[in-house]
Design an enzyme around this catalytic site. Structure first.
Site, mmCIF file in Angstrom:
data_model
loop_
_atom_site.group_PDB
_atom_site.id
_atom_site.type_symbol
_atom_site.label_atom_id
_atom_site.label_comp_id
_atom_site.label_asym_id
_atom_site.label_seq_id
_atom_site.Cartn_x
_atom_site.Cartn_y
_atom_site.Cartn_z
ATOM 1 N N ARG A 109 0.822 -1.211 0.196
ATOM 2 C CA ARG A 109 0.109 0.539 0.026
ATOM 3 C C ARG A 109 1.215 1.095 -0.004
ATOM 4 N NH1 ARG A 109 -5.391 1.064 3.236
ATOM 5 N NH2 ARG A 109 -5.974 0.143 2.236
ATOM 6 N N HIS A 136 -6.915 0.798 -6.518
ATOM 7 C CA HIS A 136 -7.543 -0.030 -4.951
ATOM 8 C C HIS A 136 -8.031 -1.176 -5.526
ATOM 9 C CE1 HIS A 136 -8.080 -0.684 -1.560
ATOM 10 N NE2 HIS A 136 -8.738 -0.376 -0.703
ATOM 11 N N GLN A 139 -10.211 -4.057 -3.384
ATOM 12 C CA GLN A 139 -11.507 -3.657 -2.926
ATOM 13 C C GLN A 139 -12.663 -3.920 -3.913
ATOM 14 O OE1 GLN A 139 -12.330 -1.974 0.321
ATOM 15 N NE2 GLN A 139 -14.225 -2.883 -0.647
ATOM 16 N N ASP A 225 -17.566 7.056 -2.233
ATOM 17 C CA ASP A 225 -16.150 7.252 -0.945
ATOM 18 C C ASP A 225 -15.721 7.935 -0.609
ATOM 19 O OD1 ASP A 225 -13.257 5.898 -0.208
ATOM 20 O OD2 ASP A 225 -12.288 5.779 -2.254
ATOM 21 N N CYS A 265 -16.261 1.448 0.440
ATOM 22 C CA CYS A 265 -15.439 0.893 0.839
ATOM 23 C C CYS A 265 -14.978 0.431 2.387
ATOM 24 C CB CYS A 265 -13.661 0.962 -0.083
ATOM 25 S SG CYS A 265 -13.430 2.580 0.407
ATOM 26 N N ARG A 293 -13.389 -8.989 1.170
ATOM 27 C CA ARG A 293 -12.103 -8.374 1.008
ATOM 28 C C ARG A 293 -11.407 -9.797 1.466
ATOM 29 N NH1 ARG A 293 -9.909 -3.277 1.332
ATOM 30 N NH2 ARG A 293 -7.871 -4.359 0.961
HETATM 31 N N1 NVA Z 1 -9.758 6.444 -1.615
HETATM 32 C C1 NVA Z 1 -9.064 6.134 -0.441
HETATM 33 C C2 NVA Z 1 -9.884 4.344 0.610
HETATM 34 C C3 NVA Z 1 -9.690 4.094 1.696
HETATM 35 C C4 NVA Z 1 -9.675 2.353 1.219
HETATM 36 C C5 NVA Z 1 -7.995 6.407 -0.262
HETATM 37 O O1 NVA Z 1 -7.526 6.816 -1.205
HETATM 38 O O2 NVA Z 1 -7.927 7.122 0.948
HETATM 39 N N1 CP Z 2 -10.979 -0.283 2.319
HETATM 40 C C1 CP Z 2 -10.166 -0.242 3.255
HETATM 41 O O1 CP Z 2 -9.165 -0.496 1.653
HETATM 42 O O2 CP Z 2 -10.058 -0.357 4.055
HETATM 43 P P1 CP Z 2 -8.195 0.140 5.620
HETATM 44 O O3 CP Z 2 -7.692 1.138 4.238
HETATM 45 O O4 CP Z 2 -8.700 0.236 6.119
HETATM 46 O O5 CP Z 2 -8.221 -1.387 4.693
#
Ligand code: NVA
Ligand code: CP
Length: 310
Positions: A109, A136, A139, A225, A265, A293
């Protein structure tokens, strides 16, 4: 010159897999989920190790990969920017060469997709995108699986995206292109999707709407989101103003098809991108989505490490 471990299958964006591979993965995820619910032991990844690298915060991604890997008999190594040399500017190519000599699979990540791609180019083992600024895929893998569980095939259906033209939105567009459905997108001015960045060829897989209500009209699934994704916190104040009308509420759900699902998500901010009434209401499947997930990622890890079973 890059070493180019070209035979390795990575999962860096949704379009890395074809529709028939997704059909297989969804089938495997259903089997793996059923076994888990029945307390049936299934440990095909014993002696395999997953390295998880987090440069951004996480709850679901960490727990789902970590629990999933242990349940399949393997083990995990958890690294963050702060507690590894990644945070002290060791080149990503060097980190990839070293880490991938010691583990069987890597999940990352991070911020730019380009960093993930560089890691993958120098990795001896499969690399999974656990979220980047651009995509992502894990997800959306869970989201489509959740849709199928509740409503059957997503092919030919309409998904309404209300909110930021972000990593989730880009990935929905890739999924629409690969799996054959349509996305109705409504974003505030200045936060539109960039189709080139989203990596789609066929622009007919989505349609844009100025008014989020219009995007929701006739949709089979409404999804949104956070207004401010990780890494964009400096823009938070401007985003709070720009996104004020992009809150999924009961009226938007009423504009969608009767029985339309709501997905997010997570993490969610009730009263911002979605009302409590919608996310905690009967059309919301967010908890199934979060749980799934783990099941889909177990299928994904099995596929990347063992190929097709049977
Ligand atoms: N769009 C959000 C998703 C979090 C799971 C982010 O990138 O923070
Ligand atoms: N939806 C998701 O990826 O959640 P986290 O940021 O908690 O991993």
């Amino acid at each position: 010159m890059k070493p180019g471990h070209t035979l390795i299958k990575h999962y860096l964006q949704f379009k890395d897999f074809r529709a028939e591979e997704y059909a297989y993965l969804f089938e495997r995820a259903a089997i793996i989920k059923r076994r888990f619910k029945n307390y049936e032991k299934y440990t095909p990844l014993s002696d395999r190790t997953l390295a998880m690298i987090f440069e951004k915060a996480s709850t679901r991604t960490r727990v789902s990969f970590e629990a999933g890997m242990y349940q399949m008999g393997g083990s995990v190594v958890h690294l963050t920017t702060g507690d590894s040399q990644l945070g002290r500017a060791e080149p990503v190519e060097d980190s990839a060469r070293v880490i991938s000599r010691m583990v069987d699979l890597v999940m990352i990540r991070t911020y730019e997709q380009a960093k993930l791609e560089s890691f993958a180019a120098y990795s001896r083992v499969p690399v999974i995108n656990g979220l980047t600024n651009e995509f992502h895929p894990c997800q959306i893998l869970a989201d489509v699986f959740t849709y199928i569980e509740h409503r059957g095939s997503i092919q030919g259906k309409t998904v309404a995206w209300v909110g930021d033209g972000n990593n989730m939105a880009n990935t929905w567009l890739q999924a629409a292109e690969v799996l054959g459905f349509k996305v109705h997108v409504s974003t505030p001015n200045g936060y539109e999707i960039d189709p080139q960045l989203a990596g789609i060829q066929d622009r007919s897989c989505y349609q844009t709407f100025r008014d989020p209500m219009d995007a929701c009209r006739g949709a089979d699934l409404v999804t949104t989101d956070v207004w401010t994704s990780m890494g964009f916190e400096a823009e938070n104040e401007a985003r709070q103003k720009a996104f004020a009308d992009w809150c999924v509420d009961a009226d938007m759900m009423a504009a969608a098809k009767p029985g339309a699902l709501f997905m997010h998500c997570l993490p969610a901010h009730r009263g911002e991108e979605v009302t409590a009434e919608v996310i905690d209401g009967p059309q919301s499947v967010v908890w199934d989505e979060a749980e799934n997930r783990m099941h889909v990622q177990k299928a994904l890890m099995e596929y990347l490490l063992l190929g097709r079973i049977g």
